[in-house]
Design an enzyme around this catalytic site. Structure first.
Site, PDB file in Angstrom:
ATOM      1  N   ASN A 179      83.588  58.450  36.727  1.00 36.70           N
ATOM      2  CA  ASN A 179      83.844  57.693  35.505  1.00 36.70           C
ATOM      3  C   ASN A 179      82.527  57.105  34.991  1.00 36.70           C
ATOM      4  OD1 ASN A 179      85.671  54.863  34.302  1.00 36.70           O
ATOM      5  ND2 ASN A 179      85.707  56.910  33.470  1.00 36.70           N
ATOM      6  N   HIS A 192      75.378  54.138  35.233  1.00 42.29           N
ATOM      7  CA  HIS A 192      75.174  55.215  36.192  1.00 42.29           C
ATOM      8  C   HIS A 192      74.010  56.117  35.760  1.00 42.29           C
ATOM      9  CE1 HIS A 192      79.610  54.448  36.834  1.00 42.29           C
ATOM     10  NE2 HIS A 192      79.167  54.386  38.070  1.00 42.29           N
ATOM     11  N   SER A 234      80.712  48.767  33.295  1.00 44.67           N
ATOM     12  CA  SER A 234      81.530  49.051  34.463  1.00 44.67           C
ATOM     13  C   SER A 234      82.619  50.034  34.080  1.00 44.67           C
ATOM     14  CB  SER A 234      82.169  47.769  35.007  1.00 44.67           C
ATOM     15  OG  SER A 234      83.151  48.066  35.985  1.00 44.67           O
TER      16      SER A 234
END
Length: 297
Positions: free
Chosen positions: A32, A37, A187
């Site tokens: 996800n 990331h 997040s």
């Protein structure tokens, strides 16, 4: 970009890189993927000759079955983003691949003290699950360097201690939290917020910035400061879950010798549990207080 889900072909690639003296940089994720990331991936690219990303929703670190079941899984979209970032290999194992005999029968890695305090106290077994899966992934990928986000501050501390204690020849790089323009830490769980909740969510970061300013100005009644912060969150519709102010190096209680503090926060917004942290430079506050005292004399 190679996409591999089994151990044997992963080991083959790693062996070839090692023979060619390639520096392997690794980013373990649960998928996800968002810009936070991808920032880790870009840092890994700076640090290594080849970049490996793992995508695995690790059941061992979840303490609630519904949380595990509801964790967003977006593999196709994730692979597209990683391909655009020039990642060399993506490891996408199944739970059966990493835990062939089941969770209960699998050897576990326990990092004492750090794993059972703060977040670990309210989520028993969580950091055991993190340490175990990261150790296994490290053994499989054999990285020279691994990148982790500072948003999961205690997790990063656990992994750093584990690597040091177990003499793993891996450089652990902490990468600063990536935030939305309104301050909300990026997040995967933000996707679970309703439109109204998303508008209120930035109060978490805003409250920590306010706390940081209070501490930099010399405020040290930390329990009262946390209560004031609780009031601010509740006024915005958030429910505080965990709230700590600790020494940033040890995660222990702040002392006169502490140079940096870290504010660690978890709060519920609706059914979504948000976590964040904020560093506070105490040295500057001490110097300011000393100057004020000198001026008064």
């Amino acid at each position: 970009m190679q996409i591999i889900s089994e151990v044997a072909p992963l080991r083959d690639h790693v062996g070839q890189w090692q023979k060619a003296a390639k520096r392997i940089a690794f980013v373990p994720t649960m998928g996800n993927l968002h810009q936070g990331h991808l920032t880790l991936v870009r840092k890994a690219r700076e640090q290594g000759d080849v970049v490996v990303v793992s995508i695995f929703v690790n059941p061992m670190q979840f303490d609630r079955a519904d949380d595990l079941a509801n964790y967003p899984r977006t593999l196709d979209d994730d692979l597209t983003k990683l391909r655009e970032e020039g990642v060399d290999l993506v490891f996408t194992p199944s739970a059966d691949t990493l835990y062939p005999h089941g969770l209960e029968a699998h050897t576990a890695v326990e990092v004492p003290k750090l794993s059972s305090m703060l977040e670990g106290a309210s989520r028993p077994g969580h950091f055991r699950g993190v340490a175990t899966v990261v150790t296994k992934l490290f053994n499989l990928v054999q990285p020279n360097v691994a990148c982790f986000g500072e948003k999961d501050f205690q997790q990063l501390a656990v992994i750093r201690k584990m690597v040091t204690d177990m003499a793993m020849p891996i450089d652990i790089i902490g990468v600063p939290t990536v935030r939305e323009s309104d301050g909300l830490a990026m997040s995967s769980r933000n996707n679970n917020l309703t439109v109204d909740e998303r508008q209120r969510a930035p109060v978490l970061a805003k409250t920590m910035r306010w706390m940081s300013a209070q501490m930099r100005n010399g405020r040290r009644d930390l329990d009262d400061l946390i209560e004031d912060a609780h009031d601010q969150l509740r006024a915005a519709g958030l429910q505080p879950d965990e709230f700590y102010i600790r020494d940033a190096d040890s995660l222990g209680t702040i002392t006169d010798n502490s140079r940096q503090a870290v504010i660690l926060v978890a709060a519920y917004l609706g059914t979504t549990r948000l976590i964040d942290n904020f560093m506070v430079d105490l040295q500057r506050a001490t110097e300011k207080a000393d100057k004020t005292e000198t001026a008064n004399h």
